[in-house]
Design a protein around this motif. Structure first.
Motif, PDB file in Angstrom:
ATOM      1  N   PRO A  88     -36.351  48.161 -26.484  1.00  0.00           N
ATOM      2  CA  PRO A  88     -37.801  47.934 -26.370  1.00  0.00           C
ATOM      3  C   PRO A  88     -38.115  46.689 -25.538  1.00  0.00           C
ATOM      4  O   PRO A  88     -37.414  45.680 -25.613  1.00  0.00           O
ATOM      5  CB  PRO A  88     -38.240  47.746 -27.828  1.00  0.00           C
ATOM      6  N   ILE A  89     -39.184  46.782 -24.749  1.00  0.00           N
ATOM      7  CA  ILE A  89     -39.655  45.641 -23.966  1.00  0.00           C
ATOM      8  C   ILE A  89     -40.501  44.750 -24.866  1.00  0.00           C
ATOM      9  O   ILE A  89     -41.427  45.218 -25.536  1.00  0.00           O
ATOM     10  CB  ILE A  89     -40.492  46.105 -22.761  1.00  0.00           C
ATOM     11  N   ILE A  90     -40.194  43.488 -24.870  1.00  0.00           N
ATOM     12  CA  ILE A  90     -40.921  42.542 -25.709  1.00  0.00           C
ATOM     13  C   ILE A  90     -42.218  42.136 -25.007  1.00  0.00           C
ATOM     14  O   ILE A  90     -42.230  41.837 -23.813  1.00  0.00           O
ATOM     15  CB  ILE A  90     -40.028  41.311 -26.003  1.00  0.00           C
ATOM     16  N   PHE A 120     -39.826  33.473 -27.379  1.00  0.00           N
ATOM     17  CA  PHE A 120     -39.563  32.421 -26.402  1.00  0.00           C
ATOM     18  C   PHE A 120     -39.471  31.061 -27.097  1.00  0.00           C
ATOM     19  O   PHE A 120     -38.567  30.259 -26.807  1.00  0.00           O
ATOM     20  CB  PHE A 120     -40.672  32.408 -25.346  1.00  0.00           C
ATOM     21  N   PHE A 121     -40.385  30.806 -28.028  1.00  0.00           N
ATOM     22  CA  PHE A 121     -40.375  29.541 -28.760  1.00  0.00           C
ATOM     23  C   PHE A 121     -39.089  29.388 -29.573  1.00  0.00           C
ATOM     24  O   PHE A 121     -38.467  28.318 -29.590  1.00  0.00           O
ATOM     25  CB  PHE A 121     -41.595  29.464 -29.681  1.00  0.00           C
ATOM     26  N   LYS A 122     -38.670  30.466 -30.226  1.00  0.00           N
ATOM     27  CA  LYS A 122     -37.456  30.412 -31.035  1.00  0.00           C
ATOM     28  C   LYS A 122     -36.207  30.197 -30.187  1.00  0.00           C
ATOM     29  O   LYS A 122     -35.205  29.659 -30.677  1.00  0.00           O
ATOM     30  CB  LYS A 122     -37.315  31.705 -31.845  1.00  0.00           C
ATOM     31  N   SER A 123     -36.263  30.617 -28.932  1.00  0.00           N
ATOM     32  CA  SER A 123     -35.084  30.486 -28.068  1.00  0.00           C
ATOM     33  C   SER A 123     -34.907  29.073 -27.519  1.00  0.00           C
ATOM     34  O   SER A 123     -33.833  28.730 -27.019  1.00  0.00           O
ATOM     35  CB  SER A 123     -35.184  31.467 -26.896  1.00  0.00           C
ATOM     36  N   LEU A 124     -35.958  28.253 -27.604  1.00  0.00           N
ATOM     37  CA  LEU A 124     -35.892  26.899 -27.054  1.00  0.00           C
ATOM     38  C   LEU A 124     -34.974  26.014 -27.895  1.00  0.00           C
ATOM     39  O   LEU A 124     -35.080  25.983 -29.123  1.00  0.00           O
ATOM     40  CB  LEU A 124     -37.288  26.277 -26.998  1.00  0.00           C
ATOM     41  N   THR A 125     -34.097  25.305 -27.234  1.00  0.00           N
ATOM     42  CA  THR A 125     -33.247  24.342 -27.939  1.00  0.00           C
ATOM     43  C   THR A 125     -34.072  23.101 -28.266  1.00  0.00           C
ATOM     44  O   THR A 125     -35.131  22.861 -27.671  1.00  0.00           O
ATOM     45  CB  THR A 125     -32.051  23.946 -27.064  1.00  0.00           C
ATOM     46  N   ASN A 126     -33.593  22.313 -29.207  1.00  0.00           N
ATOM     47  CA  ASN A 126     -34.293  21.069 -29.556  1.00  0.00           C
ATOM     48  C   ASN A 126     -34.394  20.146 -28.342  1.00  0.00           C
ATOM     49  O   ASN A 126     -35.390  19.439 -28.167  1.00  0.00           O
ATOM     50  CB  ASN A 126     -33.573  20.365 -30.703  1.00  0.00           C
ATOM     51  N   ASN A 154     -32.125  26.874 -17.196  1.00  0.00           N
ATOM     52  CA  ASN A 154     -31.435  26.757 -18.486  1.00  0.00           C
ATOM     53  C   ASN A 154     -32.276  27.368 -19.608  1.00  0.00           C
ATOM     54  O   ASN A 154     -31.752  28.045 -20.500  1.00  0.00           O
ATOM     55  CB  ASN A 154     -31.132  25.291 -18.793  1.00  0.00           C
ATOM     56  N   VAL A 155     -33.596  27.122 -19.553  1.00  0.00           N
ATOM     57  CA  VAL A 155     -34.507  27.707 -20.538  1.00  0.00           C
ATOM     58  C   VAL A 155     -34.463  29.232 -20.444  1.00  0.00           C
ATOM     59  O   VAL A 155     -34.413  29.938 -21.462  1.00  0.00           O
ATOM     60  CB  VAL A 155     -35.949  27.198 -20.310  1.00  0.00           C
ATOM     61  N   LYS A 156     -34.463  29.741 -19.223  1.00  0.00           N
ATOM     62  CA  LYS A 156     -34.422  31.195 -19.023  1.00  0.00           C
ATOM     63  C   LYS A 156     -33.126  31.789 -19.569  1.00  0.00           C
ATOM     64  O   LYS A 156     -33.135  32.850 -20.215  1.00  0.00           O
ATOM     65  CB  LYS A 156     -34.557  31.528 -17.537  1.00  0.00           C
ATOM     66  N   ASN A 157     -32.014  31.128 -19.331  1.00  0.00           N
ATOM     67  CA  ASN A 157     -30.724  31.635 -19.819  1.00  0.00           C
ATOM     68  C   ASN A 157     -30.673  31.654 -21.345  1.00  0.00           C
ATOM     69  O   ASN A 157     -30.133  32.593 -21.949  1.00  0.00           O
ATOM     70  CB  ASN A 157     -29.587  30.789 -19.256  1.00  0.00           C
ATOM     71  N   ASP A 158     -31.240  30.618 -21.968  1.00  0.00           N
ATOM     72  CA  ASP A 158     -31.294  30.588 -23.438  1.00  0.00           C
ATOM     73  C   ASP A 158     -32.173  31.722 -23.966  1.00  0.00           C
ATOM     74  O   ASP A 158     -31.846  32.370 -24.970  1.00  0.00           O
ATOM     75  CB  ASP A 158     -31.840  29.243 -23.922  1.00  0.00           C
ATOM     76  N   TYR A 159     -33.284  31.949 -23.282  1.00  0.00           N
ATOM     77  CA  TYR A 159     -34.196  33.024 -23.695  1.00  0.00           C
ATOM     78  C   TYR A 159     -33.530  34.390 -23.522  1.00  0.00           C
ATOM     79  O   TYR A 159     -33.644  35.267 -24.387  1.00  0.00           O
ATOM     80  CB  TYR A 159     -35.483  32.948 -22.880  1.00  0.00           C
ATOM     81  N   LYS A 160     -32.823  34.564 -22.429  1.00  0.00           N
ATOM     82  CA  LYS A 160     -32.127  35.834 -22.189  1.00  0.00           C
ATOM     83  C   LYS A 160     -31.091  36.100 -23.277  1.00  0.00           C
ATOM     84  O   LYS A 160     -30.971  37.230 -23.773  1.00  0.00           O
ATOM     85  CB  LYS A 160     -31.457  35.806 -20.815  1.00  0.00           C
ATOM     86  N   ASN A 187     -31.102  39.967 -30.079  1.00  0.00           N
ATOM     87  CA  ASN A 187     -32.057  40.670 -30.939  1.00  0.00           C
ATOM     88  C   ASN A 187     -32.350  42.092 -30.457  1.00  0.00           C
ATOM     89  O   ASN A 187     -33.335  42.707 -30.885  1.00  0.00           O
ATOM     90  CB  ASN A 187     -33.358  39.866 -31.028  1.00  0.00           C
ATOM     91  N   ASN A 188     -31.468  42.598 -29.575  1.00  0.00           N
ATOM     92  CA  ASN A 188     -31.573  43.979 -29.088  1.00  0.00           C
ATOM     93  C   ASN A 188     -32.941  44.290 -28.485  1.00  0.00           C
ATOM     94  O   ASN A 188     -33.560  45.321 -28.774  1.00  0.00           O
ATOM     95  CB  ASN A 188     -31.276  44.970 -30.221  1.00  0.00           C
ATOM     96  N   LEU A 189     -33.408  43.376 -27.656  1.00  0.00           N
ATOM     97  CA  LEU A 189     -34.693  43.544 -26.988  1.00  0.00           C
ATOM     98  C   LEU A 189     -34.511  43.416 -25.478  1.00  0.00           C
ATOM     99  O   LEU A 189     -33.423  43.119 -24.989  1.00  0.00           O
ATOM    100  CB  LEU A 189     -35.689  42.493 -27.493  1.00  0.00           C
ATOM    101  N   GLU A 190     -35.595  43.662 -24.748  1.00  0.00           N
ATOM    102  CA  GLU A 190     -35.603  43.495 -23.296  1.00  0.00           C
ATOM    103  C   GLU A 190     -36.876  42.753 -22.902  1.00  0.00           C
ATOM    104  O   GLU A 190     -37.887  42.819 -23.605  1.00  0.00           O
ATOM    105  CB  GLU A 190     -35.588  44.857 -22.584  1.00  0.00           C
TER     106      GLU A 190
END
Length: 297
Positions: free
Chosen positions: A70-72, A81-87, A139-145, A151-154
C-alpha cells in the motif's frame, strides 16, 4: 509524439474526437479534474459511452508504477515520517513533537516529489552549506525509506522510479492523448517513451499558436494573444430583473452573443426571453488559460 494545434475559437474536444475511432482503446490525459469531467461528458455525448479511460497526469502516474504494498498517504504519511526521524535529526531540524514536523515534512516531500519528476539535482550549482543540508536530507530520506520498508508500506517518492514503470494493464491501449499539457517533466517524458516502446501512439492536442510551444523539449516557450476583435461589455446590476432588461437592450440587433455569468448557479433569469448562449466564467477558455498559467508558475 504527434502534436496537433487547435485554434482558440475551435471546440477542442470536437477536434480530438474527430481523430478517434474507438475511445475504448484510448487514454485521455487532462490537467484538471474539471477538464476530466468535461471530457467524459463530451465522450458520452459524441459516442454514447463513458467507459473510456479519462484521467489526469497524476492519476495516470499512480496507476503506472509497479507497487507490491500500500502507498502511504495523508496524515499517516506524516506520522510515519516523524517516527522515522532519529533523535539527532530531530535536534538538528528543531523538531520536538509531531506538530513541529508538519512544515518540515511538507517541505521535505515537496522537494523529493519534484526531484523524482526531474530525476536530477545539479550539485555543482549549490553552495557548500546547501550541499551539507542536502546531504543531511538524504540521510533523513534513507531513514524514512528503511522505516517504510520495515512496515511493509510504499511511498511514491520511492515508487515513482523509471525502473518500476509497468504498463501491463494498458496493453489494450492503442493511443494516449494529452490535452493542453504545456509541460512534461523528465519522468513524464520517460513514461511517454515507455508507451511508445510498446507501439502505443502518443498525441498532444494544444489550443495555442504553434510558435508558442517547444516541440523538442515539450514545453510552452511563450504566449501569443490571439489577434481577435471582440466587443466586450460588462454590466453590474442590482437584481435579475434589471440585468435582464440591460441585456435585452445590449443585444438589440445582434444575431449572436455569449453571456458570461460570474455566478456559478443555475439562475434562469433569461429563460424564454433570450436564445443566446449563457455560460459561467469558470467554463471559458480564458479562465482555463489563466488556470494553466497559474499552475505553471
Amino acid at each position: 509524439m504527434l502534436c496537433r494545434f487547435v485554434g482558440y475559437g475551435q471546440p477542442i474536444f470536437d477536434q480530438i474526437f474527430g481523430h478517434v475511432q474507438n475511445p475504448n482503446e484510448c487514454i485521455f490525459v487532462l490537467d484538471s479534474l474539471e477538464d476530466v469531467t468535461s471530457c467524459r461528458n463530451k465522450l458520452f455525448e459524441t459516442f454514447g459511452i463513458n467507459r473510456a479511460i479519462v484521467t489526469t497526469k497524476d492519476q495516470l502516474k499512480s496507476e503506472i508504477f509497479f507497487k507490491e504494498k500500500p502507498i502511504i498517504e495523508g496524515d499517516f504519511r506524516l506520522v510515519s515520517f516523524f517516527k522515522s526521524l532519529t533523535n539527532e535529526n530531530k535536534s538538528r531540524f528543531g523538531i520536538k513533537n509531531i506538530f513541529d514536523c508538519i512544515e518540515f515534512g511538507k517541505l521535505f516531500f515537496n522537494l523529493y516529489e519534484e526531484l523524482i519528476e526531474e530525476r536530477k539535482i545539479k550539485e555543482d550549482n549549490l553552495y557548500e552549506w546547501q550541499k551539507e543540508i542536502f546531504k543531511q536530507l538524504e540521510n533523513v530520506k534513507n531513514d524514512y525509506k528503511e522505516y517504510v520498508i520495515q512496515n511493509n508500506l510504499e511511498d511514491r517518492i520511492f515508487v515513482y522510479n523509471p525502473a518500476r514503470v509497468d504498463l501491463t494493464k494498458f496493453k489494450q491501449v492503442k493511443k494516449v492523448i494529452f490535452v493542453n499539457t504545456l509541460y512534461f517533466s523528465r519522468l513524464e517524458k520517460h513514461i511517454i517513451d515507455s508507451f511508445s516502446s510498446i507501439d502505443t501512439d502518443i498525441e498532444l492536442f494544444l489550443q495555442m499558436d504553434p510558435e508558442d510551444f517547444d516541440l523538442k523539449n515539450l514545453r510552452m516557450k511563450k504566449v501569443t494573444i490571439p489577434n481577435t476583435k471582440i466587443d466586450v461589455k460588462i454590466r453590474e446590476c442590482s437584481d435579475n430583473c434589471v440585468q435582464s432588461l440591460s441585456l435585452l437592450k445590449d443585444m438589440k440587433g445582434l444575431d449572436k452573443a455569449t453571456i458570461i455569468d460570474s455566478r456559478n448557479d443555475q439562475n434562469s433569469y433569461l429563460s424564454g426571453t433570450v436564445s443566446n448562449k449563457k455560460d459561467f466564467f469558470s467554463n471559458t477558455m480564458f479562465f482555463s488559460f489563466l488556470s494553466d498559467l497559474y499552475n505553471l508558475v
